[in-house]
Write an enzyme that holds these catalytic residues in place. Structure first.
Site, mmCIF file in Angstrom:
data_model
loop_
_atom_site.group_PDB
_atom_site.id
_atom_site.type_symbol
_atom_site.label_atom_id
_atom_site.label_comp_id
_atom_site.label_asym_id
_atom_site.label_seq_id
_atom_site.Cartn_x
_atom_site.Cartn_y
_atom_site.Cartn_z
ATOM 1 N N ASP A 227 36.863 42.275 43.690
ATOM 2 C CA ASP A 227 36.948 42.160 45.148
ATOM 3 C C ASP A 227 38.375 41.843 45.575
ATOM 4 O O ASP A 227 39.051 41.016 44.951
ATOM 5 C CB ASP A 227 36.020 41.015 45.598
ATOM 6 C CG ASP A 227 35.954 40.875 47.104
ATOM 7 O OD1 ASP A 227 35.390 41.768 47.748
ATOM 8 O OD2 ASP A 227 36.471 39.872 47.629
ATOM 9 N N GLU A 278 38.103 43.887 24.498
ATOM 10 C CA GLU A 278 37.506 43.263 23.308
ATOM 11 C C GLU A 278 36.037 43.646 23.151
ATOM 12 O O GLU A 278 35.440 43.430 22.110
ATOM 13 C CB GLU A 278 37.566 41.734 23.432
ATOM 14 C CG GLU A 278 38.967 41.167 23.389
ATOM 15 C CD GLU A 278 38.944 39.685 23.771
ATOM 16 O OE1 GLU A 278 37.858 39.046 23.725
ATOM 17 O OE2 GLU A 278 40.010 39.182 24.150
HETATM 18 C C1 NOJ Z 1 35.746 42.803 50.359
HETATM 19 C C2 NOJ Z 1 34.271 42.834 50.486
HETATM 20 O O1 NOJ Z 1 33.817 44.149 50.311
HETATM 21 C C3 NOJ Z 1 33.958 42.284 51.852
HETATM 22 O O2 NOJ Z 1 32.603 42.453 52.183
HETATM 23 C C4 NOJ Z 1 34.376 40.844 51.900
HETATM 24 O O3 NOJ Z 1 34.189 40.370 53.216
HETATM 25 C C5 NOJ Z 1 35.841 40.673 51.520
HETATM 26 N N1 NOJ Z 1 36.229 41.441 50.390
HETATM 27 C C6 NOJ Z 1 36.145 39.231 51.210
HETATM 28 O O4 NOJ Z 1 35.573 38.865 49.982
#
Ligand code: NOJ
Length: 561
Positions: A227, A278
């Site tokens: 993310d 790994e």
């Molecule tokens: C990207 C995620 O897809 C989104 O839903 C989220 O609000 C932000 N990152 C923050 O984690």
């Protein structure tokens, strides 16, 4: 010629689970289905999707013909941002299930030939994470605060330490009350205040996440979605970004920004790649990385970094032949030198659904749901979305589908204000409704809500439009011309595409996209005029019922030779 939409000739029918006999890793060509867990299927009847609900519906994904699923966060969370605010990275929120449920999900998915990718939110924790609570309690200058970005304010302490902005609107800094009750330091959050940013320069952070990555790989997940990858490094001393007043979080346009796509982020990615390597089984790292253009993006997938990264330029491109072709060419040209495959994306849980987007005059996506509702021609949008699916699934590399796009679901634009949960709504001062409209629970069956999403009588966490009775999985399975049938046919045929990255453009006019991959030809008519198909090959799949011509806003797959 009379080509039925979605027709799958018997001689081209393939076993959906057929092994293509390729020695290349699965993720190079995989179609991965994004499961937005809260809205996929609710087994325990609390109105919120859960792991058991997902497990009970895995056959839908196997029938559809995808290779893998990516599941949005299931970790314990206060849900300030739908689970992207994680309080414990090694457990499952009771609302979603248990670790035993996850183990059962992994086993069942693997039995069905489906791989599973989990979501790792490492730029920030929840404000309820034990580390952040300890940091608040410990006060200024403490080692606990050094894992996050706590700073004194400017202007005698009353102003944020710099001009950085949050993706959800407003300043990226929030001031705390110190343990003695006095207004004190500020902490950084590039997203909501409930999501404090970790300092990835701190060894505790690096080591903790090494362990978290191993925890999930040991459990048997096939991949990790990273993310907000470009956020995980900040320029030393946190200088002002020079954002103009009222600037929006337009990460795709930033150059040299001190809080986004800072080069040190690649050290984190290399560290994780070493861990992934790994493990046996071609484990995948895929990043969410909205950055300025394909060259910057290609850095995330250098040979010692991540394997793939979402191509958001595809999602942001308008329904325009030149714009779409420029993204294809730019993407392939930038990825070739690093040897990484492209991953094409049309929709996600963060963006306006593309049926709706393609029905608007301005059909490119805005940032994180910040586009206000605009007049929309949904019939046109659906027609283009179906054509876009054939275009996307014919391109070299992999693709990410967002749950519900296989049903042709539109954005729900009239959710009552009182049900909106996306932090964007509050942070924007009620000027941007945010992303809830693409997160409405899926319609599975039946003629009224909850449409099989929850047990009958349960009210889902976001209301489903009554008109979705015509879009349920059950209805569409029976209809060979449905969007679901189109996706199933395309995903089966796709397994016969060459698995190299070669693509050869044909010139059929400025507003037509046409390319060959081996004997396969994809033609998409974005012009206002019908395109004769004579001499172009044998159509095997079309996005609408067509005769001898391809009407505007339709696509065909043909076989040549
Ligand atoms: C990207 C995620 O897809 C989104 O839903 C989220 O609000 C932000 N990152 C923050 O984690």
């Amino acid at each position: 010629m009379g080509t039925a939409a979605n027709a799958l000739p018997a001689d081209l029918e393939l076993d959906a689970r057929a092994d293509r006999g390729s020695a290349r890793p699965w993720w190079r060509t995989a179609v991965v289905y994004e499961v937005y867990l809260r809205s996929f299927a609710d087994a325990d009847g609390d109105g919120l999707g859960d792991v058991e609900g997902l497990r009970s519906r895995l056959t839908h994904l196997a029938d559809l013909g995808v290779d893998a699923l990516w599941v949005t966060p299931w970790y314990p969370s206060p849900m300030a941002d739908g689970g992207y605010d994680v309080a414990d990275y090694r457990d499952v929120d009771p609302r979603f299930g248990t670790l035993a449920d996850v183990d059962a999900l992994l086993a069942d998915a693997h039995d069905l030939g489906l791989r599973v990718v989990v979501d790792l939110v490492a730029n920030h924790t929840s404000a309820e994470h034990p580390w952040f609570r300890a940091a608040l309690a410990a006060g200024p200058g403490s080692p606990e605060r050094a894992r996050y970005f706590f700073r004194d304010g400017r202007g005698g302490g009353a102003e944020p330490p710099n001009d950085w902005i949050s993706a959800f609107g407003g300043s990226a800094w929030t001031r705390v009350r110190e343990p003695d009750g006095a207004p004190g330091q500020w902490y950084l959050h590039l997203f909501a205040p409930e999501q404090p940013d970790l300092d990835w320069g701190h060894p505790d952070v690096q080591e903790e996440f090494d362990g978290i990555v191993r925890f999930w790989l040991d459990r048997g997940v096939d991949g990790i979605r990273v993310d907000a990858a470009p956020a995980m490094a900040k320029a030393p001393d946190l200088p002002d970004a020079g954002h103009p007043p009222g600037a929006s979080f337009d990460a795709g346009s930033w150059v040299g920004n001190p809080h986004w796509d800072v080069d040190e982020v690649h050290e984190v990615l290399r560290r994780w790649r070493r861990i992934g390597d790994e493990y046996a089984g071609d484990r995948l790292f895929v990043s969410e990385a909205v950055v300025n253009g394909p060259e910057r993006l290609s850095r995330y997938v250098r040979p010692d970094e991540l394997h793939t990264t979402f191509n958001f330029d595809w999602l942001k491109a308008p329904w325009d032949a030149r714009a779409l072709r420029a993204v294809v060419d730019g993407t392939l040209a930038a990825l070739a030198p690093v040897g990484a495959p492209a991953t094409w994306v049309l929709s996600s849980h963060d963006e306006t659904r593309h049926v709706t987007r393609f029905g608007r005059a301005h059909s490119g996506a805005a940032v994180m749901g910040f586009d206000a509702a605009a007049p929309t021609d949904l019939a046109l949008g659906l027609r283009r979305a179906r054509a876009a699916a054939l275009l996307t699934l014919a391109l070299p590399g992999g693709a990410y589908l967002y749950q519900g796009e296989e049903l042709g679901l539109p954005e729900v634009e009239d959710l009552p204000e009182e049900v909106l949960q996306d932090p964007t709504w509050e942070r924007s001062g009620h000027t941007a409704r945010g992303r809830d409209g693409c997160r409405v629970p899926l319609p599975w069956s039946g003629d009224r809500p909850p449409f099989g999403f929850s047990p009958d009588g349960v009210v889902p966490w976001l209301p489903q439009p009554p008109g979705w009775r015509d879009l349920t999985v059950a209805v569409q399975r029976e209809d060979p011309s449905s969007t679901l049938s189109l996706y199933r046919a395309a995903l089966r045929l796709r397994r016969d595409l060459p698995d190299d990255d070669a693509l050869r453009w044909l010139d059929l006019g400025a507003d037509v996209l046409a390319f060959d991959r081996g004997p396969w030809r994809c033609v998409v008519n974005l012009s206002r005029h019908p395109l004769p198909l004579t001499g172009l090959g044998r159509p095997v799949l079309t996005s609408e019922q067509v005769g001898g011509e391809l009407p505007p806003d339709t696509a065909a797959w043909l076989v040549t030779g």
